[in-house]
Write a protein that holds these residues in place. Structure first.
Motif, PDB file in Angstrom:
ATOM      1  N   ALA A 174      20.412  44.042  42.126  1.00 42.94           N
ATOM      2  CA  ALA A 174      19.038  43.595  42.383  1.00 42.94           C
ATOM      3  C   ALA A 174      18.803  42.256  41.686  1.00 42.94           C
ATOM      4  N   GLY A 175      18.181  41.339  42.385  1.00 40.83           N
ATOM      5  CA  GLY A 175      17.836  40.046  41.803  1.00 40.83           C
ATOM      6  C   GLY A 175      18.996  39.065  41.699  1.00 40.83           C
ATOM      7  N   ALA A 176      20.141  39.412  42.265  1.00 42.60           N
ATOM      8  CA  ALA A 176      21.280  38.481  42.174  1.00 42.60           C
ATOM      9  C   ALA A 176      20.985  37.237  43.000  1.00 42.60           C
ATOM     10  N   PRO A 177      21.177  36.049  42.424  1.00 38.77           N
ATOM     11  CA  PRO A 177      20.925  34.826  43.201  1.00 38.77           C
ATOM     12  C   PRO A 177      21.972  34.660  44.309  1.00 38.77           C
ATOM     13  N   LEU A 178      21.620  33.864  45.314  1.00 33.30           N
ATOM     14  CA  LEU A 178      22.557  33.617  46.411  1.00 33.30           C
ATOM     15  C   LEU A 178      23.775  32.848  45.877  1.00 33.30           C
ATOM     16  N   ALA A 179      24.920  33.510  45.923  1.00 34.36           N
ATOM     17  CA  ALA A 179      26.140  32.856  45.424  1.00 34.36           C
ATOM     18  C   ALA A 179      27.329  33.482  46.125  1.00 34.36           C
TER      19      ALA A 179
END
Ligand SMILES: Cc1cc2nc3c(=O)[nH]c(=O)nc-3n(C[C@H](O)[C@H](O)[C@H](O)COP(=O)(O)OP(=O)(O)OC[C@H]3O[C@@H](n4cnc5c(N)ncnc54)[C@H](O)[C@@H]3O)c2cc1C
Length: 553
Positions: A443-448
């Motif tokens: 949850a909340g992982a940035p786009l990467a």
């Protein structure tokens, strides 16, 4: 006659041994070969064993001049699938006479036979096929036409594409003394499909041990052996043989897996079925339907594998990187490669197209039914990723954290968008949540992450061998009669398993170019032949791309 007298003045000498036993005969043979100043440049031993998984196993040797193929199969089956012409044959306590004709079909003229425990019927059958017995064995002679042997190749090649396919090709050709010019449009290796931070390696299992299963097993085992010879995973290149746990999709899948496991044929260091409690104990997470543990599986960074392969080439390798979009043209008996600026960058009688999805845009391979399948991998920082002791997979995969990144992937998309996109990341995250049974995972992982394009054939098997000339293909129904481009070979279509296809496919192609015994059963060699699509096109068959995953069966 001593074997040393027989092998003198030959470039290559092939020995067939019906029983490898504890390997002591092979060791003695290699020792005799090392000590003989008049030895053949290449000693190739093909021996039957009962101590390995079914099929052909090429065992890398410390000495490039020696090759060992161990075949785990009954004698008759082995001979039917073998592509080798032995100059020396050891027969030990063999049964029946059905092996005699297939053996005679393969045996080189003038070959010597040494035997132990032959009965009168077997001797008579061998004599009837051309084995002339004398004091200490027999010599083979026949008037039946033999296939001409492959002429010594001119050992110069251009390899186009510096991903895992091209780098493995360079390594296996240089190991045979070839001068290789490796050509790449980018300034470095592994900037396209092979550029992921982590690729998973593991075998494939099936109830009927079908052709894709046999091929992936051979490729996986050969990759493990070759990587060990390069210096080892995690030492010669980035990666970890941490094991892969492939969770069952559901109860039905688990039932099929239990049936495979109950056959008791899989060595535990290759694959072990884990019931839910055992899988959960290993993982520290729910595994309600159990799963397969592949203890020698794991992950590797393909780019570092490429560099390790190229490091093994030494001075025989020339790199022509940063060449832009390269094209090929025929120049007399050779191929000429031109860079994007039109300048010639290499010329050789042999070209290996290892250009992945780029092959679809080259004139010589545009007719092959190859597709580019987009895939997006998500990179998760430690605070967003479940921490795992091994690679976990099902319809997707999740690696242990390495250098601060956990890789989760990958999507399968038909479009050509090279940019990272949020929708693909959501797909990956949703699969991760399913895998680790945690609706809040990532949850909340940035786009990467990273986007790449797999090169995929309709049957999802690689293309290994001389490329067909579709325009001149004619109406044949047999692979061996299909018209081919002169000197043009392909190592393409590695789809989702490039890490393990690359070493075996390169070894197979190099063996074909040299006219060596092949490292695979003929049925499997044919299954990889790029010309199979000429025959299929003629039969007008249609092969939709199945919905497969990067790692699953
Ligand atoms: C998202 C994703 C996840 C994957 N996961 C896994 C995995 O877990 N395990 C696994 O084993 N495999 C995995 N794969 C597959 C694996 O990455 C590929 O099978 C493998 O990298 C293919 O290697 P290659 O050398 O054939 O192609 P590439 O790496 O694409 O190399 C081809 C090279 O040829 C060059 N080239 C092409 N045309 C030209 C031209 N005209 N002129 C000059 N240069 C040219 C390209 O620049 C490129 O460098 C995955 C792939 C993707 C996309």
């Amino acid at each position: 006659m001593h074997l040393q007298d027989h092998w003198r003045d030959r470039a290559r000498y092939t020995v067939f041994d019906s029983d490898h036993g504890d390997g002591s005969r092979f060791a003695a043979l290699v020792e005799a070969w090392r000590l003989d100043p008049q030895r053949p440049a290449h000693l190739h031993v093909v021996a039957l064993t009962d101590s390995l998984q079914p099929g052909f196993h090429r065992i890398p040797q410390p000495d490039h001049g020696v090759t060992l193929d161990l075949i785990a199969a009954p004698l008759d089956t082995a001979l039917a699938e073998l592509n080798a012409h032995p100059d020396f044959i050891y027969l030990h306590s063999v049964q029946g006479t059905t092996f005699v004709r297939p053996l005679a079909r393969l045996t080189a003229l003038g070959a010597r036979l040494e035997s132990h425990g032959l009965d009168d019927e077997q001797r008579a059958a061998l004599a009837a096929q051309g084995f002339v017995f004398d004091g200490d064995g027999a010599t083979f002679s026949t008037r039946k036409p033999r296939l001409p042997s492959t002429p010594e190749p001119e050992r110069r090649a251009l390899v186009l594409g510096a991903g895992v396919a091209g780098c493995a090709a360079a390594a296996r050709l240089c190991a045979r003394g070839w001068q290789v010019t490796l050509i790449e449009r980018h300034p470095q290796v592994a900037m396209e499909a092979s550029g992921n931070l982590a690729g998973i390696f593991m075998p494939l299992l099936s109830r009927d041990d079908n052709i894709p299963t046999r091929l992936t097993r051979a490729a996986y085992l050969y990759a493990l052996r070759l990587w060990a010879q390069l210096g080892g995973i995690g030492r010669a290149f980035d990666g970890d043989m941490c094991g892969v746990l492939q969770l069952s999709r559901d109860a039905g899948h688990a039932a099929v897996s239990r049936a495979i496991a109950s056959d008791g044929k899989l060595p535990p260091d290759f694959a072990r079925w884990l019931e839910p409690p055992e899988a959960e104990a290993l993982l520290g997470l729910p595994a309600p339907d159990g799963g397969w543990l592949f203890p020698q599986g794991g992950w590797a960074r393909p780019g570092s594998v490429c560099e390790a392969l190229l490091a093994s080439c030494g001075d025989l390798l020339t790199r022509r990187f940063g060449a832009g979009e390269v094209s090929l043209e025929r120049m007399g008996d050779e191929w000429l490669a031109r860079g994007a600026d039109g300048n010639a960058i290499g010329q050789a009688p042999t070209v290996v197209l290892a250009s992945g999805a780029g092959a679809r845009h080259m004139a010589q391979s545009a007719d092959l039914p190859l597709q580019a399948l987009r895939g997006q991998v998500t990179h998760l920082a430690p605070e967003h990723a479940p921490q795992l002791p091994l690679v976990l997979c099902r319809e997707a995969y999740l690696t242990p954290s390495a250098h601060g990144v956990t890789c989760a992937g990958a999507t399968y998309d038909l479009d050509a968008d090279p940019q990272l996109r949020a929708a693909s990341q959501q797909e990956n995250v949703a699969r991760v949540r399913g895998l680790v049974s945690d609706p809040q995972a990532a949850a909340g992982a940035p786009l990467a992450g990273r986007v790449g394009f797999r090169c995929v054939a309709p049957d999802r098997l690689p293309l290994v061998g001389r490329l067909p000339d579709f325009a001149a293909a004619g109406a044949t129904e047999r692979l061996r009669d299909v018209a081919r481009h002169s000197g043009l070979y392909g190592l393409l279509g590695y789809a989702s398993r490039g890490l393990i296809w690359a070493p075996l496919a390169a070894e197979l192609l190099a063996a074909q170019l040299e006219g060596e015994p092949l490292p695979l059963e003929m049925a499997l060699v044919d299954a990889l032949d790029p010309a199979r699509f000429v025959l299929r096109a003629r039969r007008n068959s249609r092969h939709p791309v199945p919905n497969d995953s990067d790692i699953g069966p």
